[in-house]
Scaffold this motif. Structure first.
Motif, mmCIF file in Angstrom:
data_model
loop_
_atom_site.group_PDB
_atom_site.id
_atom_site.type_symbol
_atom_site.label_atom_id
_atom_site.label_comp_id
_atom_site.label_asym_id
_atom_site.label_seq_id
_atom_site.Cartn_x
_atom_site.Cartn_y
_atom_site.Cartn_z
ATOM 1 N N GLU A 280 11.984 12.883 -15.228
ATOM 2 C CA GLU A 280 12.657 12.078 -16.241
ATOM 3 C C GLU A 280 11.940 10.737 -16.401
ATOM 4 O O GLU A 280 11.310 10.248 -15.456
ATOM 5 N N VAL A 281 12.090 10.162 -17.595
ATOM 6 C CA VAL A 281 11.382 8.913 -17.917
ATOM 7 C C VAL A 281 11.705 7.813 -16.898
ATOM 8 O O VAL A 281 10.803 7.116 -16.416
ATOM 9 N N ALA A 282 12.983 7.658 -16.530
ATOM 10 C CA ALA A 282 13.356 6.572 -15.605
ATOM 11 C C ALA A 282 12.659 6.757 -14.256
ATOM 12 O O ALA A 282 12.225 5.773 -13.628
ATOM 13 N N ASP A 283 12.538 7.976 -13.797
ATOM 14 C CA ASP A 283 11.843 8.231 -12.526
ATOM 15 C C ASP A 283 10.340 8.020 -12.678
ATOM 16 O O ASP A 283 9.687 7.453 -11.793
ATOM 17 N N ALA A 284 9.801 8.460 -13.809
ATOM 18 C CA ALA A 284 8.362 8.293 -14.054
ATOM 19 C C ALA A 284 7.992 6.808 -14.035
ATOM 20 O O ALA A 284 6.912 6.427 -13.569
ATOM 21 N N ILE A 285 8.897 5.966 -14.536
ATOM 22 C CA ILE A 285 8.619 4.525 -14.577
ATOM 23 C C ILE A 285 8.570 3.923 -13.172
ATOM 24 O O ILE A 285 7.710 3.092 -12.869
ATOM 25 N N VAL A 286 9.452 4.367 -12.307
ATOM 26 C CA VAL A 286 9.429 3.843 -10.928
ATOM 27 C C VAL A 286 8.150 4.300 -10.222
ATOM 28 O O VAL A 286 7.482 3.512 -9.533
ATOM 29 N N ILE A 287 7.772 5.537 -10.420
ATOM 30 C CA ILE A 287 6.536 6.055 -9.803
ATOM 31 C C ILE A 287 5.320 5.305 -10.363
ATOM 32 O O ILE A 287 4.416 4.914 -9.616
ATOM 33 N N ALA A 288 5.320 5.079 -11.668
ATOM 34 C CA ALA A 288 4.205 4.364 -12.297
ATOM 35 C C ALA A 288 4.132 2.925 -11.791
ATOM 36 O O ALA A 288 3.038 2.403 -11.531
ATOM 37 N N SER A 289 5.289 2.283 -11.647
ATOM 38 C CA SER A 289 5.314 0.899 -11.150
ATOM 39 C C SER A 289 4.762 0.833 -9.730
ATOM 40 O O SER A 289 4.002 -0.089 -9.383
ATOM 41 N N ALA A 290 5.135 1.793 -8.913
ATOM 42 C CA ALA A 290 4.655 1.811 -7.523
ATOM 43 C C ALA A 290 3.144 2.061 -7.484
ATOM 44 O O ALA A 290 2.411 1.414 -6.721
ATOM 45 N N THR A 291 2.672 2.970 -8.313
ATOM 46 C CA THR A 291 1.235 3.289 -8.324
ATOM 47 C C THR A 291 0.435 2.074 -8.789
ATOM 48 O O THR A 291 -0.607 1.737 -8.206
ATOM 49 N N ALA A 292 0.941 1.390 -9.824
ATOM 50 C CA ALA A 292 0.256 0.189 -10.330
ATOM 51 C C ALA A 292 0.286 -0.928 -9.291
ATOM 52 O O ALA A 292 -0.703 -1.657 -9.115
ATOM 53 N N ALA A 293 1.405 -1.075 -8.595
ATOM 54 C CA ALA A 293 1.499 -2.132 -7.572
ATOM 55 C C ALA A 293 0.486 -1.876 -6.456
ATOM 56 O O ALA A 293 -0.173 -2.809 -5.976
ATOM 57 N N LEU A 294 0.344 -0.630 -6.051
ATOM 58 C CA LEU A 294 -0.633 -0.301 -4.997
ATOM 59 C C LEU A 294 -2.058 -0.563 -5.472
ATOM 60 O O LEU A 294 -2.908 -0.998 -4.699
ATOM 61 N N LYS A 295 -2.304 -0.309 -6.753
ATOM 62 C CA LYS A 295 -3.629 -0.609 -7.313
ATOM 63 C C LYS A 295 -3.883 -2.120 -7.243
ATOM 64 O O LYS A 295 -4.995 -2.554 -6.927
ATOM 65 N N ALA A 296 -2.837 -2.910 -7.507
ATOM 66 C CA ALA A 296 -2.981 -4.374 -7.454
ATOM 67 C C ALA A 296 -3.264 -4.848 -6.030
ATOM 68 O O ALA A 296 -4.049 -5.773 -5.813
ATOM 69 N N VAL A 297 -2.633 -4.217 -5.059
ATOM 70 C CA VAL A 297 -2.853 -4.586 -3.654
ATOM 71 C C VAL A 297 -4.298 -4.288 -3.253
ATOM 72 O O VAL A 297 -4.922 -5.032 -2.492
ATOM 73 N N ALA A 298 -4.853 -3.210 -3.810
ATOM 74 C CA ALA A 298 -6.265 -2.861 -3.584
ATOM 75 C C ALA A 298 -6.622 -2.870 -2.099
ATOM 76 O O ALA A 298 -7.640 -3.438 -1.702
ATOM 77 N N ALA A 299 -5.728 -2.266 -1.297
ATOM 78 C CA ALA A 299 -5.945 -2.192 0.156
ATOM 79 C C ALA A 299 -6.258 -3.573 0.734
ATOM 80 O O ALA A 299 -7.209 -3.748 1.502
ATOM 81 N N GLY A 300 -5.450 -4.559 0.318
ATOM 82 C CA GLY A 300 -5.644 -5.912 0.839
ATOM 83 C C GLY A 300 -6.937 -6.540 0.365
ATOM 84 O O GLY A 300 -7.499 -7.397 1.042
ATOM 85 N N GLY A 301 -7.399 -6.111 -0.796
ATOM 86 C CA GLY A 301 -8.630 -6.678 -1.354
ATOM 87 C C GLY A 301 -9.889 -5.998 -0.855
ATOM 88 O O GLY A 301 -10.996 -6.381 -1.216
ATOM 89 N N ARG A 302 -9.706 -4.978 -0.015
ATOM 90 C CA ARG A 302 -10.910 -4.305 0.527
ATOM 91 C C ARG A 302 -11.494 -3.295 -0.456
ATOM 92 O O ARG A 302 -12.642 -2.895 -0.311
ATOM 93 N N LYS A 303 -10.692 -2.874 -1.429
ATOM 94 C CA LYS A 303 -11.187 -1.873 -2.377
ATOM 95 C C LYS A 303 -11.333 -2.471 -3.766
ATOM 96 O O LYS A 303 -10.564 -3.343 -4.156
#
Ligand code: ATP
Ligand code: MG
Length: 323
Positions: A264-287
């Motif tokens: 469902e769209v509401a679930d997809a948004i939470v998954i997308a937000s989490a995936t984008a947040a992890l991309k922002a973290v970039a493994a603590g700047g190492r990646k």
């Protein structure tokens, strides 16, 4: 019928050559660079790499020749599990090429060269390719837009997700053909005249579209669906961000994969937000760049830590559909 692909995409791909300097010099200077890296980029292309990294079955279509930049792009996509066997041969074609100069404070200027880019035509995406995917993902930065491809997907009853960034009159026609419109706030504000993302999302939402989503960086996103027209705000996950470049594209890739797999769209948004947040973290700047795109288990682990029961168990259970 089981589809061969979750996502088939077309749009901008870019080879980004990053050069790191201590400080931005005044003009007419010679200064050394103290590091260089080459990365893949472009909205649709990065979204597809993000979905491929999560384990999605993806394909990317572009008009490419045999030049060095095109070959790099095909290689980079392959590293993220993206099928490039449907590329269209065009001797002159290739990705955008950007040189990005970054200083120690993280400021950057982007010098981009679109000369090689060739817009994919409707005939470049044959009916059987479009029919073989659960979703078609298209971006828009410059005209001409991919409207003919969107129209073809619609005719074949394959849903279209649009990531529109280019504020051109023609982008409105592409937006009208999307089943999922996922746009950054600046495009939504331009298209509707409403600076407030809730109002912009409400103005863009339509009864025919499955979801209208307006993203707003660290503030999170806003969305409306036909079943729940009132705009809902989903805050971004709070993280220590090292590199937010490509967060939006990552959001698109994860969202597209989730809805393609029937979430469902509401679930997809939470998954997308989490995936984008992890991309922002970039493994603590190492990646850097696409190296920082997270795998599905990392997203599951992150959501396991950040959500409360009973939402946590419910969402992790639904995410089994992404395996
Ligand atoms: N600093 C951050 N921390 C956590 N999540 C973030 C951050 N920046 C962005 N996000 C997530 O990514 C989503 C999309 O970001 P944004 O609105 O910046 O996309 P965009 O403008 O299309 O970016 P892009 O430059 O990648 O195209 C946001 O809605 C949010 O969920
Ligand atoms: Mg974007």
């Amino acid at each position: 019928m089981e589809k061969r692909f979750d996502i088939v995409s077309a749009g901008i791909s870019a080879v980004d050559d990053l050069k790191y300097v201590d400080e931005y010099p005044p003009i007419d200077c010679k200064i050394p660079v103290h590091g260089s890296t080459r990365q893949g980029g472009g909205p649709a292309c990065t979204a597809t790499a993000a979905a491929g990294t999560l384990g999605g079955r993806t394909a990317y279509v572009a008009r490419f020749g045999e030049g060095e930049l095109a070959r790099y792009m095909v290689w980079a996509l392959g590293q993220h599990g993206v099928d490039t066997s449907h590329m269209v041969r065009d001797a002159e074609g290739g990705p955008y090429h950007s040189v990005i100069v970054v200083d120690r404070k993280g400021h950057r200027n982007v010098f981009y060269d679109p000369a090689l880019y060739r817009t994919v035509r409707a005939e470049d995406m044959p009916d059987d390719l479009i029919a073989s995917t659960a979703l078609v993902l298209l971006d828009h930065i410059t005209d001409p837009p991919l409207t003919p491809v969107a129209a073809k997907a619609r005719r074949l009853s394959v849903p279209v997700l649009g990531d529109l960034e280019g504020e051109t009159e023609a982008s409105r026609g592409l937006a009208a053909l999307t089943d999922y419109l996922v746009v950054p706030r600046h495009w939504a504000a331009w298209a509707t005249g409403a600076g407030d993302p809730t109002k912009a999302c409400a103005a863009l939402a339509s009864a025919e579209r499955r979801a209208t989503v307006v993203t707003n960086g660290v503030d999170g996103c806003y969305f409306s669906t036909p079943a729940h027209r009132e705009v809902r705000h989903v805050p971004a996950f709070q993280v220590q961000a090292f590199d937010t470049n490509g967060c939006g594209d990552t959001f698109h890739g994860a969202f597209a994969l989730s809805v393609a797999r029937g979430l469902e769209v509401a679930d997809a948004i939470v998954i997308a937000s989490a995936t984008a947040a992890l991309k922002a973290v970039a493994a603590g700047g190492r990646k850097r760049g696409w190296e920082a795109l997270p795998v599905l288990d990392a997203v599951r682990e992150f959501l396991g830590e950040r959500l409360q029961e009973p939402e946590r168990s419910a969402l992790l259970q639904k995410m089994e559909a992404l395996r």
